[in-house]
Design a protein around this motif. Structure first.
Motif, short mmCIF file in Angstrom:
data_model
loop_
_atom_site.label_atom_id
_atom_site.label_comp_id
_atom_site.label_asym_id
_atom_site.label_seq_id
_atom_site.Cartn_x
_atom_site.Cartn_y
_atom_site.Cartn_z
N ASP A 21 0.62 -1.21 -0.10
CA ASP A 21 0.18 -0.03 0.12
C ASP A 21 0.83 1.53 0.23
OD1 ASP A 21 -2.59 -1.25 0.05
OD2 ASP A 21 -2.29 -1.72 2.12
N ASP A 22 2.00 1.17 0.49
CA ASP A 22 3.04 2.36 0.69
C ASP A 22 4.19 2.32 -0.54
OD1 ASP A 22 4.26 4.71 1.19
OD2 ASP A 22 4.97 3.88 3.09
N ALA A 23 4.07 2.31 -1.45
CA ALA A 23 4.95 1.99 -2.43
C ALA A 23 5.53 3.06 -3.35
CB ALA A 23 4.32 0.91 -3.46
N ALA A 24 5.40 4.35 -2.58
CA ALA A 24 6.14 5.44 -3.29
C ALA A 24 7.34 5.36 -4.12
CB ALA A 24 5.78 6.69 -2.59
N ALA A 25 8.33 4.74 -3.34
CA ALA A 25 9.71 4.66 -3.83
C ALA A 25 9.82 3.73 -4.99
CB ALA A 25 10.41 3.90 -2.70
N LEU A 26 8.78 2.80 -5.21
CA LEU A 26 8.80 1.83 -6.41
C LEU A 26 8.35 2.55 -7.49
CD1 LEU A 26 7.57 -1.34 -4.78
CD2 LEU A 26 10.13 -0.57 -5.08
N LEU A 27 7.77 3.72 -7.47
CA LEU A 27 7.05 4.38 -8.58
C LEU A 27 8.14 5.40 -9.23
CD1 LEU A 27 3.64 5.07 -7.06
CD2 LEU A 27 4.36 2.95 -8.72
N ILE A 28 9.18 5.64 -8.60
CA ILE A 28 10.34 6.57 -9.21
C ILE A 28 11.50 5.81 -9.67
CG2 ILE A 28 11.64 8.64 -8.64
CD1 ILE A 28 9.50 9.46 -6.33
N ASP A 29 12.06 6.23 -10.90
CA ASP A 29 13.12 5.46 -11.27
C ASP A 29 14.43 6.12 -10.47
OD1 ASP A 29 13.23 7.99 -12.58
OD2 ASP A 29 14.58 7.15 -14.40
N GLN A 30 15.53 5.26 -10.80
CA GLN A 30 16.68 5.40 -10.10
C GLN A 30 17.19 7.11 -10.26
OE1 GLN A 30 20.51 3.97 -11.42
NE2 GLN A 30 20.98 2.87 -9.46
N ARG A 31 16.94 7.50 -11.57
CA ARG A 31 17.67 8.66 -11.97
C ARG A 31 16.50 10.08 -11.45
NH1 ARG A 31 18.72 8.44 -18.26
NH2 ARG A 31 19.86 10.67 -17.59
N ARG A 32 15.50 9.51 -11.00
CA ARG A 32 14.17 10.32 -10.50
C ARG A 32 13.83 11.39 -11.58
NH1 ARG A 32 14.23 9.66 -5.12
NH2 ARG A 32 12.48 11.42 -4.80
N ARG A 33 13.98 10.66 -12.65
CA ARG A 33 13.46 11.20 -14.24
C ARG A 33 12.10 10.96 -14.31
NH1 ARG A 33 15.68 10.80 -20.36
NH2 ARG A 33 14.15 11.92 -21.12
N TYR A 34 11.66 9.83 -13.97
CA TYR A 34 10.18 9.20 -14.34
C TYR A 34 9.56 9.04 -12.82
CZ TYR A 34 11.47 8.84 -19.16
OH TYR A 34 11.93 9.11 -20.51
N THR A 35 8.24 9.51 -12.60
CA THR A 35 7.47 9.14 -11.67
C THR A 35 6.36 8.58 -12.08
OG1 THR A 35 8.01 10.89 -10.24
CG2 THR A 35 6.22 9.82 -9.57
N GLY A 36 6.10 7.36 -11.86
CA GLY A 36 5.07 6.39 -12.55
C GLY A 36 3.65 6.41 -11.80
N GLN A 37 2.64 5.89 -12.16
CA GLN A 37 1.44 5.64 -11.37
C GLN A 37 0.81 4.08 -11.61
OE1 GLN A 37 -2.07 5.52 -12.16
NE2 GLN A 37 -1.68 5.85 -14.53
N ALA A 38 0.67 3.69 -10.55
CA ALA A 38 0.07 2.31 -10.44
C ALA A 38 -1.36 2.41 -9.71
CB ALA A 38 0.84 1.29 -9.87
N ASP A 39 -2.29 1.27 -10.04
CA ASP A 39 -3.51 1.12 -9.34
C ASP A 39 -3.41 0.17 -8.28
OD1 ASP A 39 -5.34 2.92 -10.95
OD2 ASP A 39 -4.86 1.65 -12.54
N MET A 40 -2.36 -0.75 -8.45
CA MET A 40 -1.90 -1.42 -7.26
C MET A 40 -0.64 -1.78 -7.68
SD MET A 40 -5.06 -4.33 -6.90
CE MET A 40 -4.34 -5.04 -5.30
N VAL A 41 0.12 -2.01 -6.30
CA VAL A 41 1.48 -2.51 -6.36
C VAL A 41 1.64 -3.69 -5.34
CG1 VAL A 41 3.95 -2.04 -5.58
CG2 VAL A 41 2.51 -0.18 -6.45
N LEU A 42 1.98 -4.97 -6.21
CA LEU A 42 2.09 -6.11 -5.85
C LEU A 42 3.73 -6.99 -5.80
CD1 LEU A 42 -0.67 -7.65 -7.91
CD2 LEU A 42 -0.96 -6.59 -5.66
N GLN A 43 3.61 -7.48 -4.45
CA GLN A 43 4.96 -8.21 -4.41
C GLN A 43 4.91 -9.68 -4.12
OE1 GLN A 43 7.37 -6.15 -1.36
NE2 GLN A 43 8.57 -5.22 -2.88
N PRO A 44 4.47 -10.28 -5.31
CA PRO A 44 4.13 -11.95 -5.15
C PRO A 44 5.34 -12.64 -4.49
CG PRO A 44 4.48 -11.47 -7.37
CD PRO A 44 4.52 -10.13 -6.60
N ASP A 45 5.05 -13.65 -3.48
CA ASP A 45 6.19 -14.63 -2.87
C ASP A 45 6.18 -15.89 -3.51
OD1 ASP A 45 3.95 -15.86 -1.70
OD2 ASP A 45 4.43 -15.09 0.36
N SER A 46 5.47 -16.03 -4.40
CA SER A 46 5.56 -17.70 -5.20
C SER A 46 5.23 -17.47 -6.63
CB SER A 46 4.54 -18.47 -4.59
OG SER A 46 3.35 -17.88 -4.95
#
Length: 457
Positions: A21-46
């Motif tokens: 639910d708190d995934a702001a860091a994953l929406l910005i690229d390493q160079r801080r050039r692009y900030t994306g947007q997502a309706d859901m951020v998922l981290q599956p474990d299988s």
């Protein structure tokens, strides 16, 4: 189905821990050039969770952006809506097979962890990058990563024996057997290597291991020109053959920046610098003497050979810190390019004057892997320290890429295309080639849900 409905439906298929639910860091690229947007951020474990996600998104026509360590430089892992699928929790080492010199790992394994697992088994996984402490194997495969050891071991494409991939519809293709020969039709793994997440989700891979080096000899050599550097490369390859592991080119300006940043003195004075490393899988005490004698006999006497592990590490630090040291110059317009090795000098000599004429005062940092012809050619516009520099990216690229193409080169050597360079793809791929790429994309991903807006123009 509206967004809130499919979000709820997708939640019901997964564990609560797989939903971020708190995934702001994953929406910005390493160079801080692009900030994306997502309706859901998922981290599956299988892998089964990845399959469930893909099957659902395929049926509902929901875009999916696969993401590894988010260390890419081309914006390929930044979502443009839909689901961001971060693979970081698929991080298990499944098997180590010494008979086949192979290791099977999941896509979310950090590169450094794979290197360490190989070292514990007295083996080497040779892919080596500046970001190896955070980049992940799935991303390395997706962009066909290169690094400093390509001259001996090849790119990631050369290091993958088998892949496990979840297709857009949720089907699993798994060929993780460490087969060294297999001529049963099309080798589909090569479709996914370098595909930047546009065809499926890589969940695991079987990778080649090599013998761990027992002898390492490192030399820092100063030369007056790139032509002289290329001449040395040819001589070293002829004398030491497969023992040449790395052959790095560093400009005087790049060394100056790294030296100041690292707090390490420049090893020697020269217009161009070379870092070359010889390795051998057997212990031998004569390799350093052979290298020193070779350099002297061929007129490369402006050289320093590492006399200890500490000095070797310092010399590598000067090379590896070039990227970080550039930050004081501000935002760079980066170019990850490659040309035939014999034309590297031609490219550098022609490109700099063209840029300086168009952008007086422009600063250029040149370094990279001369052993395979790839360069990091980074440009800094005077007095523009912020991301405002990207307003000039297209005219700068026009000059740089025109020179690259004139030398028979490519606009993407090891970082991929992403969303930064996809409009440039037709300059290096013919209409027929792009048509084939589109046909493959349509066959594998008919609803065009995989990483939309990336790679293909």
């Amino acid at each position: 189905m509206n967004t809130s409905d499919w979000q709820q439906a997708l939640r019901s298929l997964l564990k609560e821990s797989e939903i971020i639910d708190d995934a702001a860091a994953l929406l910005i690229d390493q160079r801080r050039r692009y900030t994306g947007q997502a309706d859901m951020v998922l981290q599956p474990d299988s892998v089964s969770s990845v399959q469930a996600i893909m099957k659902f998104c395929h049926e509902k026509r929901i875009a999916v952006t696969p993401q590894g360590g988010n260390t890419g430089l081309c914006g390929a892992a930044v979502p443009q809506g839909g689901v961001l699928l971060n693979l970081s929790r698929l991080n298990r080492i499944r098997q180590l097979n010494l008979a086949d010199n192979a290791i099977t790992v999941e896509a979310g394994c950090v590169l450094q962890a794979v290197q360490q697992a190989a070292a514990k088994a007295d083996r080497l996984f040779p892919l080596s990058l500046a970001s190896e402490g955070s980049c992940q194997i799935g991303g390395n495969i997706a962009c066909n990563a290169g690094g400093v050891n390509v001259v001996r071991y090849g790119t990631m494409r050369d290091l993958v024996l088998g892949l496990e991939v979840v297709l857009p519809g949720g089907e699993l293709i798994s060929h993780l057997q460490p087969l060294h020969k297999n001529t049963t039709g099309y080798d589909l793994r090569h479709l996914f290597i370098g595909s930047e997440g546009t065809l499926g989700v890589i969940t695991a891979a079987t990778l080649k291991l090599s013998a761990r080096p027992r002898t390492l000899e490192l030399a820092w050599v100063g030369v007056e020109s790139i032509e002289r550097a290329v001449a040395l490369l040819s001589l070293v390859q002829g004398r030491f053959a497969e023992r040449l592991g790395s052959f790095e080119l560093i400009s005087r300006f790049a060394l100056q920046l790294s030296s100041e940043f690292s707090g390490l003195g420049a090893p020697l004075a020269a217009d161009w610098h070379l870092l070359l490393e010889l390795t051998d899988s057997v212990e031998r005490e004569d390799l350093g003497d052979l290298l020193a004698d070779f350099l002297m006999r061929n007129g490369f006497d402006n050289a320093v050979l590492a006399a200890s592990d500490a000095q070797r590490q310092d010399l590598w630090t000067l090379r590896e810190n070039i990227s970080a040291s550039q930050r004081r110059l501000g935002t760079s317009i980066k170019h990850d390019i490659a040309v035939p090795i014999e034309r590297v000098a031609e490219f550098v000599e022609n490109c700099a004057p063209a840029l300086q004429e168009a952008f007086p005062g422009i600063e250029i940092v040149v370094f990279g892997h001369l052993g395979d012809g790839s360069l990091h050619y980074n440009t800094f516009l005077p007095y523009i320290l912020s991301n405002e520099a990207y307003r000039f990216e297209e005219p700068v690229n026009q000059i740089v890429y025109r020179q690259v193409l004139a030398c028979g080169g490519t606009i993407a050597a090891e970082h991929g295309i992403g969303q930064v360079k996809n409009h440039w793809l037709p300059s290096v791929r013919s209409e027929a080639e792009i048509a084939i790429m589109r046909a493959v994309k349509a066959a594998v991903d008919p609803h065009q849900i995989m990483n939309p807006g990336k790679l293909l123009p």
